[in-house]
Design a protein around this motif. Structure first.
Motif, mmCIF file in Angstrom:
data_model
loop_
_atom_site.group_PDB
_atom_site.id
_atom_site.type_symbol
_atom_site.label_atom_id
_atom_site.label_comp_id
_atom_site.label_asym_id
_atom_site.label_seq_id
_atom_site.Cartn_x
_atom_site.Cartn_y
_atom_site.Cartn_z
ATOM 1 N N GLU A 55 0.839 -1.211 0.000
ATOM 2 C CA GLU A 55 0.000 0.000 0.000
ATOM 3 C C GLU A 55 0.869 1.254 0.000
ATOM 4 O O GLU A 55 0.612 2.206 -0.739
ATOM 5 N N TYR A 56 1.900 1.263 0.827
ATOM 6 C CA TYR A 56 2.761 2.441 0.941
ATOM 7 C C TYR A 56 3.818 2.506 -0.162
ATOM 8 O O TYR A 56 4.326 3.583 -0.465
ATOM 9 N N MET A 57 4.134 1.353 -0.753
ATOM 10 C CA MET A 57 5.150 1.320 -1.808
ATOM 11 C C MET A 57 4.742 0.264 -2.839
ATOM 12 O O MET A 57 5.211 -0.871 -2.815
ATOM 13 N N PRO A 58 3.872 0.644 -3.773
ATOM 14 C CA PRO A 58 3.315 -0.327 -4.729
ATOM 15 C C PRO A 58 4.354 -1.038 -5.586
ATOM 16 O O PRO A 58 4.076 -2.119 -6.108
ATOM 17 N N ASN A 59 5.520 -0.444 -5.762
ATOM 18 C CA ASN A 59 6.543 -1.068 -6.599
ATOM 19 C C ASN A 59 7.547 -1.904 -5.802
ATOM 20 O O ASN A 59 8.594 -2.280 -6.343
ATOM 21 N N LEU A 60 7.221 -2.232 -4.559
ATOM 22 C CA LEU A 60 8.130 -3.048 -3.752
ATOM 23 C C LEU A 60 7.951 -4.511 -4.172
ATOM 24 O O LEU A 60 7.146 -5.263 -3.620
ATOM 25 N N THR A 61 8.726 -4.898 -5.157
ATOM 26 C CA THR A 61 8.596 -6.221 -5.775
ATOM 27 C C THR A 61 8.725 -7.344 -4.762
ATOM 28 O O THR A 61 7.979 -8.326 -4.799
ATOM 29 N N ALA A 101 7.919 -7.491 -1.678
ATOM 30 C CA ALA A 101 6.698 -7.666 -0.891
ATOM 31 C C ALA A 101 5.616 -8.359 -1.718
ATOM 32 O O ALA A 101 4.881 -9.211 -1.202
ATOM 33 N N ARG A 102 5.499 -8.006 -2.991
ATOM 34 C CA ARG A 102 4.490 -8.638 -3.849
ATOM 35 C C ARG A 102 4.809 -10.120 -4.074
ATOM 36 O O ARG A 102 3.912 -10.976 -4.062
ATOM 37 N N LEU A 103 6.084 -10.437 -4.291
ATOM 38 C CA LEU A 103 6.467 -11.835 -4.467
ATOM 39 C C LEU A 103 6.221 -12.619 -3.180
ATOM 40 O O LEU A 103 5.733 -13.762 -3.216
ATOM 41 N N ASN A 104 6.556 -12.020 -2.040
ATOM 42 C CA ASN A 104 6.316 -12.686 -0.759
ATOM 43 C C ASN A 104 4.832 -12.921 -0.524
ATOM 44 O O ASN A 104 4.422 -13.999 -0.081
ATOM 45 N N LEU A 105 4.022 -11.907 -0.825
ATOM 46 C CA LEU A 105 2.574 -12.043 -0.633
ATOM 47 C C LEU A 105 2.017 -13.119 -1.553
ATOM 48 O O LEU A 105 1.164 -13.920 -1.142
ATOM 49 N N GLY A 106 2.505 -13.153 -2.795
ATOM 50 C CA GLY A 106 2.043 -14.171 -3.731
ATOM 51 C C GLY A 106 2.321 -15.579 -3.225
ATOM 52 O O GLY A 106 1.452 -16.458 -3.271
ATOM 53 N N CYS A 107 3.533 -15.800 -2.731
ATOM 54 C CA CYS A 107 3.897 -17.118 -2.197
ATOM 55 C C CYS A 107 3.041 -17.465 -0.982
ATOM 56 O O CYS A 107 2.581 -18.608 -0.831
ATOM 57 N N LEU A 108 2.827 -16.489 -0.116
ATOM 58 C CA LEU A 108 2.011 -16.721 1.081
ATOM 59 C C LEU A 108 0.584 -17.093 0.702
ATOM 60 O O LEU A 108 0.006 -18.045 1.243
ATOM 61 N N LEU A 109 -0.001 -16.352 -0.238
ATOM 62 C CA LEU A 109 -1.390 -16.588 -0.641
ATOM 63 C C LEU A 109 -1.581 -17.986 -1.226
ATOM 64 O O LEU A 109 -2.564 -18.673 -0.916
ATOM 65 N N LEU A 130 -2.487 -12.405 -9.330
ATOM 66 C CA LEU A 130 -2.633 -10.953 -9.473
ATOM 67 C C LEU A 130 -1.357 -10.230 -9.038
ATOM 68 O O LEU A 130 -0.953 -9.239 -9.652
ATOM 69 N N GLN A 131 -0.732 -10.718 -7.967
ATOM 70 C CA GLN A 131 0.506 -10.094 -7.495
ATOM 71 C C GLN A 131 1.631 -10.252 -8.515
ATOM 72 O O GLN A 131 2.350 -9.295 -8.822
ATOM 73 N N TYR A 132 1.777 -11.439 -9.059
ATOM 74 C CA TYR A 132 2.849 -11.682 -10.035
ATOM 75 C C TYR A 132 2.615 -10.878 -11.313
ATOM 76 O O TYR A 132 3.565 -10.328 -11.891
#
Length: 437
Positions: A280-286, A288-296, A308-310
């Motif tokens: 949310e605070y840094m949309p381009n923080l790759t 965090a998006r990769l970590n969230l994708g793996c977690l989900l 969607l994250q990838y």
């Protein structure tokens, strides 16, 4: 340094990872950075954003071969050159391997842009001007680039500049001195501490830093990461909370906090919340998006959310190999096993490996998919051999993977496919009309 001073980062998408690292480091030095993947909003004009480089107080130009061949990057350079004080504004950073220091090197880029101009001119020459207004403007831009590229490169090659690795090693002192920054020695020291690989030395150095300086959010985040490395959960949580207390929008701390829970396999909901806040605070923080994708996908069985994250990562950084590799899981586990989806999976692996041929995990995943699903054992072996080339310590794992291939080969010789049965390749055709023809 004046808090209102803005530093624009100009770079080619090919060098996205270097730009990410510069942004991470300089944000730790509390600089006000302007960057496309974070500051340009959906449906807003890219051209207008590029013009903002003139409004910035300084412009870091991440110069590489890809940068010098990018039309958008060269447009940003032209905007800077319009400023009569552009020499004070430009902060060139060279990507290793970029050659601009001989006349021959510089002329190659001039020839490239003259050719680009000639190609477009030839393409639109037979069309009425009223039908190609945008293309005429584009042709003018190419004329400006081809006319100015040599002067720009002559200027950059004539001044002392540093490669990214050299700049990082010195703690960005050269850039900070150009910015006329206030004394940031303590933050530079903290940045250098964050680079240390020896965890004991890092802890000792950080303790000494805390004794002499007012703690910052990043300092507590580094201390938390040390505790996390030592699996001291309570101490790590305490320091991550202190980091976020000082700066609730510290996306790097939020991401690292979430990853600690993910790594330990606990507090999945909390990890998800932390990753989402970081994004949310840094949309381009790759990361965090990769970590969230793996977690989900792994803990919530939400492959669609992971997808969607990838895809979002790929939308702003098409050179992130991990996004392509991870995206294969959606098509493996949530889509029908048919020829189309199998080809999609192969295309994603191919893309990841074209970006990074030394991506060990992609070779392993691709090899397994080819052998287990596609029956292409020989190509699978080639990928396993690549794993061994990349990391000799993977020998034991490669040996087990090859044993599995041998088992599948033996199984194939024992089980015959009937001529009227569906072909095992996934084409949907009967065996007799496909591989049994």
């Amino acid at each position: 340094m004046n808090d209102k001073q803005k530093v624009f980062i100009s770079y080619s998408w090919t060098d996205m990872q270097v730009a990410d690292e510069i942004e991470k480091d300089l944000s730790q030095l509390q600089l006000n950075l302007v960057r496309d993947v974070r500051d340009i909003e959906y449906k807003h004009s890219i051209s207008s954003f590029m013009e903002r480089i003139r409004d910035a107080d300084f412009a870091i130009l991440l110069i590489s071969d890809a940068y010098l061949r990018s039309k958008n990057c060269m447009k940003e350079v032209l905007h800077v050159l319009k400023d009569k004080n552009y020499e004070d504004k430009i902060l060139p950073v060279m990507v290793t391997g970029t050659n601009i220091y001989t006349a021959e090197d510089r002329i190659e880029y001039t020839k490239h842009w003259i050719k680009e101009k000639e190609n477009l001119s030839s393409l639109i020459s037979s069309l009425p001007p009223t039908a190609i207004v945008s293309e005429i403007a584009e042709l003018k831009a190419l004329e400006n680039i081809s006319s100015n590229i040599n002067d720009f490169l002559s200027y950059v090659s004539d001044i002392k500049n540093l490669t990214f690795n050299e700049l990082k090693k010195e703690g960005y002192k050269s850039i900070l001195s150009c910015l006329g920054a206030v004394d940031l020695t303590h933050l530079i020291e903290l940045l250098k501490i964050s680079y240390l690989d020896d965890i004991d030395l890092k802890e000792i150095s950080l303790d000494q830093w805390f004794e002499s300086n007012t703690p910052t959010s990043d300092a507590y985040s580094i201390r938390a990461s040390i505790s996390s490395h030592r699996n001291n959960l309570k101490k790590a949580e305490h320091n991550f909370n202190k980091a976020i207390e000082l700066n609730s929008k510290n996306s790097y701390a939020l991401n690292n906090y979430g990853f600690m829970f993910y790594r330990l396999g606990i507090n999945h909901e909390k990890a998800k919340e932390l990753f989402e806040k970081a994004i949310e605070y840094m949309p381009n923080l790759t990361e965090a998006r990769l970590n969230l994708g793996c977690l989900l996908s792994r803990k919530f069985d939400d492959y669609e959310g992971a997808k969607l994250q990838y895809e979002e990562v790929i939308s702003y950084n098409p050179t992130e190999e991990k996004a392509y590799n991870n995206l294969t899981n959606f098509y493996k586990f949530k889509c029908k096993d048919n020829k189309s989806n199998r080809q999609t999976i192969c295309n994603l692996y191919d893309k990841a490996l074209s970006i990074n041929p030394d991506y060990l995990e992609a070779h392993m995943g691709y090899g397994s998919f080819l052998s287990e699903t596609m029956g292409d054992h020989e190509t699978a072996i080639e990928h396993y051999d690549e794993m061994l080339r990349i990391d000799r310590e993977s020998a034991e794992l490669v040996s087990k993977l090859k044993e599995r291939v041998d088992q599948l080969k033996q199984k194939k010789t024992q089980v015959k496919t009937g001529r009227n049965e569906l072909c095992t390749c996934g084409s949907g055709l009967k065996f007799k009309k496909c591989h049994g023809a």
